[in-house]
Design a protein around this motif. Structure first.
Motif, PDB file in Angstrom:
ATOM      1  N   LEU A   1       0.812  -1.217   0.000  1.00  0.00           N
ATOM      2  CA  LEU A   1       0.000   0.000   0.000  1.00  0.00           C
ATOM      3  C   LEU A   1       0.845   1.265   0.000  1.00  0.00           C
ATOM      4  O   LEU A   1       0.391   2.329  -0.432  1.00  0.00           O
ATOM      5  N   GLU A   2       2.096   1.156   0.464  1.00  0.00           N
ATOM      6  CA  GLU A   2       2.997   2.321   0.381  1.00  0.00           C
ATOM      7  C   GLU A   2       3.290   2.652  -1.083  1.00  0.00           C
ATOM      8  O   GLU A   2       3.303   3.818  -1.483  1.00  0.00           O
ATOM      9  N   LEU A   3       3.523   1.599  -1.873  1.00  0.00           N
ATOM     10  CA  LEU A   3       3.743   1.807  -3.312  1.00  0.00           C
ATOM     11  C   LEU A   3       2.493   2.421  -3.943  1.00  0.00           C
ATOM     12  O   LEU A   3       2.588   3.359  -4.744  1.00  0.00           O
ATOM     13  N   LEU A   4       1.325   1.893  -3.565  1.00  0.00           N
ATOM     14  CA  LEU A   4       0.077   2.413  -4.133  1.00  0.00           C
ATOM     15  C   LEU A   4      -0.069   3.905  -3.832  1.00  0.00           C
ATOM     16  O   LEU A   4      -0.429   4.699  -4.698  1.00  0.00           O
ATOM     17  N   LYS A   5       0.238   4.290  -2.590  1.00  0.00           N
ATOM     18  CA  LYS A   5       0.124   5.702  -2.197  1.00  0.00           C
ATOM     19  C   LYS A   5       1.047   6.578  -3.051  1.00  0.00           C
ATOM     20  O   LYS A   5       0.659   7.652  -3.515  1.00  0.00           O
ATOM     21  N   LYS A   6       2.269   6.095  -3.255  1.00  0.00           N
ATOM     22  CA  LYS A   6       3.217   6.855  -4.084  1.00  0.00           C
ATOM     23  C   LYS A   6       2.715   6.978  -5.521  1.00  0.00           C
ATOM     24  O   LYS A   6       2.841   8.032  -6.141  1.00  0.00           O
TER      25      LYS A   6
ATOM     26  N   PRO B   1      -3.882  11.099  -1.027  1.00  0.00           N
ATOM     27  CA  PRO B   1      -4.548   9.786  -1.089  1.00  0.00           C
ATOM     28  C   PRO B   1      -4.835   9.274   0.324  1.00  0.00           C
ATOM     29  O   PRO B   1      -3.992   9.417   1.213  1.00  0.00           O
ATOM     30  N   LEU B   2      -6.021   8.710   0.519  1.00  0.00           N
ATOM     31  CA  LEU B   2      -6.399   8.169   1.825  1.00  0.00           C
ATOM     32  C   LEU B   2      -6.624   6.664   1.688  1.00  0.00           C
ATOM     33  O   LEU B   2      -7.395   6.225   0.840  1.00  0.00           O
ATOM     34  N   ILE B   3      -5.935   5.879   2.520  1.00  0.00           N
ATOM     35  CA  ILE B   3      -6.102   4.424   2.509  1.00  0.00           C
ATOM     36  C   ILE B   3      -6.303   3.964   3.949  1.00  0.00           C
ATOM     37  O   ILE B   3      -5.471   4.217   4.812  1.00  0.00           O
TER      38      ILE B   3
ATOM     39  N   VAL C   1      -9.805   2.791  -0.484  1.00  0.00           N
ATOM     40  CA  VAL C   1      -8.867   3.781  -1.004  1.00  0.00           C
ATOM     41  C   VAL C   1      -9.700   4.940  -1.539  1.00  0.00           C
ATOM     42  O   VAL C   1     -10.675   4.723  -2.261  1.00  0.00           O
ATOM     43  N   ILE C   2      -9.337   6.171  -1.182  1.00  0.00           N
ATOM     44  CA  ILE C   2      -9.979   7.369  -1.740  1.00  0.00           C
ATOM     45  C   ILE C   2      -8.866   8.281  -2.247  1.00  0.00           C
ATOM     46  O   ILE C   2      -8.000   8.688  -1.481  1.00  0.00           O
TER      47      ILE C   2
END
Length: 332
Positions: free
Chosen positions: A6-11, A153-155, A160-161
Motif C-alpha cells: 500500500l505504500e507503493l500504491l500511495k506513491k 490519497p487516503l487508505i 482507497v480514496i
C-alpha cells in the motif's frame, strides 16, 4: 488478505503524471517490477513494456499510467489562467478544487458569476495561482502547462480514496499479480500505457509492436450502488468485474469465459459488467493489425474522474488473485 504494497500504491496515486507526461509514475513502476521480469523497455510513445518470457500463449496486459488534467490556454491581465481539459473533466467536480502543476505551483479553481449551476461550463472556470498580474503569472506558468487535482490519497483498512485511482489501481493490480505468479508457460507482456484518457493512444501502438495472441486491460468501471444511481449491476466489495461490453469493445467470448472459469475454479467473487459509456485500452488493442481477442478486468469505482475516486481493498485483493490464476494457467 495478502500483503498488498500500500505504500507503493500511495506513491503511485500521488505521482504527477497526466496524459502525455507519464514519466514520474513510470519510474515508480519500473523500480517496483524490474526484479520480477526478464526484459523491460520504454517504447517511443512512453509505454513501459515488461516481459516475463515463456513459450506459450503471448498475453498482453494493459493498464494506463496517465490521469486527467487541465492545460493552460490563456493568461489574463490580472494573472488568472484559463484552461482546457486533458481527458474527461467535469465542471461541477472541478469547481473549488486545488490543483498542482509539475513544478509544485498550487492554484485553486474559481468561477465567473453565473445565475444557475446549469450554466457552469469549463469556460466559466479559471485557475487562481495567487498572481497579481499577467507578468507575475508568466513567471510561474506557461501556456500549455498542465495541472492535476491536488489532494492526499487516503487508505484505511477497507478502502482507497484518491485522485488518479483511474487507472493507477489497474497498474497496481498488474504489479502485485506479477509478484505472485509462480510458474507459467505463457509469454507475458505487462504494458503500462500512456495517453489512455485522450484516446487509448499508447495501447494502440504497443499492441501493434507486440502482436499478442490475447489481451486483457485493467481499468476502473462505474457502479450502480449509490443512492438513485444509474442502474448498473456492479457494486463495491463484490469482487472484480468481467467486462461484457462498453462503447469501445464487445469482449471476446472465449477471453471472457476463460476469466469467469478461473474465478469460479478458484472461488474468487466476481461480477459481470455492461458499461453503457466509455472505453478502455482493450478498445484499441482488439482492432490492432488483424485483430486481438481481448477482455477487460474492471475494478468497481465510485466518483470517477474526481479527486476522491473510491475502491475497496477487498476488490483489489480479489483482482490480484484472479489475475494471477488467469496468467499462470495455460490459455488455449
Amino acid at each position: 488478505m495478502h500483503d498488498l504494497d500500500l505504500e507503493l500504491l500511495k506513491k503511485m496515486l500521488s505521482a504527477y503524471s497526466p496524459s502525455g507526461n507519464e514519466s514520474n509514475v513510470r519510474e515508480l513502476i519500473k523500480n517496483a517490477i524490474e526484479d520480477y521480469v526478464d526484459e523491460i523497455s520504454v517504447d517511443p510513445l512512453g509505454n513501459l513494456i515488461a516481459r516475463r518470457k515463456g513459450n506459450g500463449t503471448k498475453v498482453m496486459l494493459a493498464g494506463h499510467m496517465d490521469h486527467i488534467g487541465l492545460m493552460v490556454t490563456y493568461i489574463d491581465d490580472k494573472g488568472f489562467l484559463r484552461f482546457t481539459n486533458v481527458g474527461g473533466i467535469s465542471p461541477a467536480i472541478t469547481l473549488s478544487q486545488r490543483v498542482i502543476f509539475e513544478d509544485g505551483i498550487i492554484g485553486v479553481i474559481g468561477n465567473e458569476k453565473i445565475d444557475s449551476l446549469k450554466d457552469l461550463t469549463l469556460d466559466k472556470l479559471y485557475i487562481d495561482i495567487g498572481a497579481s498580474n499577467k507578468e507575475e503569472a508568466e513567471t510561474m506558468v506557461s501556456i500549455g502547462d498542465v495541472c492535476v487535482y491536488h489532494s492526499e490519497p487516503l487508505i484505511d483498512d477497507k478502502k482507497v480514496i484518491s485522485q488518479a485511482v483511474d487507472d493507477r489501481i489497474g497498474c497496481f493490480i498488474m504489479i502485485e499479480a506479477l509478484k505472485r505468479i509462480q510458474n507459467t508457460n505463457n509469454d507475458l507482456y505487462f504494458v503500462f500505457t500512456v495517453q489512455e484518457e485522450v484516446g487509448t493512444r499508447g495501447a494502440r501502438t504497443a499492441a501493434f509492436g507486440i502482436e499478442p495472441d490475447i489481451a486483457i486491460a485493467f481499468d476502473v468501471t462505474a457502479t450502480g450502488d449509490t443512492p438513485k444511481a444509474k442502474t448498473m449491476a456492479v457494486k463495491l466489495g463484490a469482487g472484480p468485474a468481467v467486462k461484457v461490453k462498453d462503447n469501445s469493445i464487445l469482449c471476446h467470448p472465449k477471453v471472457k469465459d476463460y476469466m469467469i472459469a478461473q474465478a469460479k475454479e478458484n472461488n474468487i467473487p466476481y461480477q459481470m459488467e455492461v458499461l453503457e459509456h466509455g472505453g478502455t485500452d482493450s478498445g484499441a488493442i482488439h482492432i490492432t493489425k488483424s485483430g486481438v481477442p481481448s477482455g477487460v478486468l474492471s475494478i468497481p469505482c465510485r466518483y470517477l474522474h474526481s479527486n476522491c475516486e473510491m475502491v475497496f481493498l477487498s476488490d483489489i485483493e480479489n483482482s490480484v488473485e484472479l489475475t494471477k490464476y488467469i496468467l499462470q494457467n495455460s490459455i488455449e
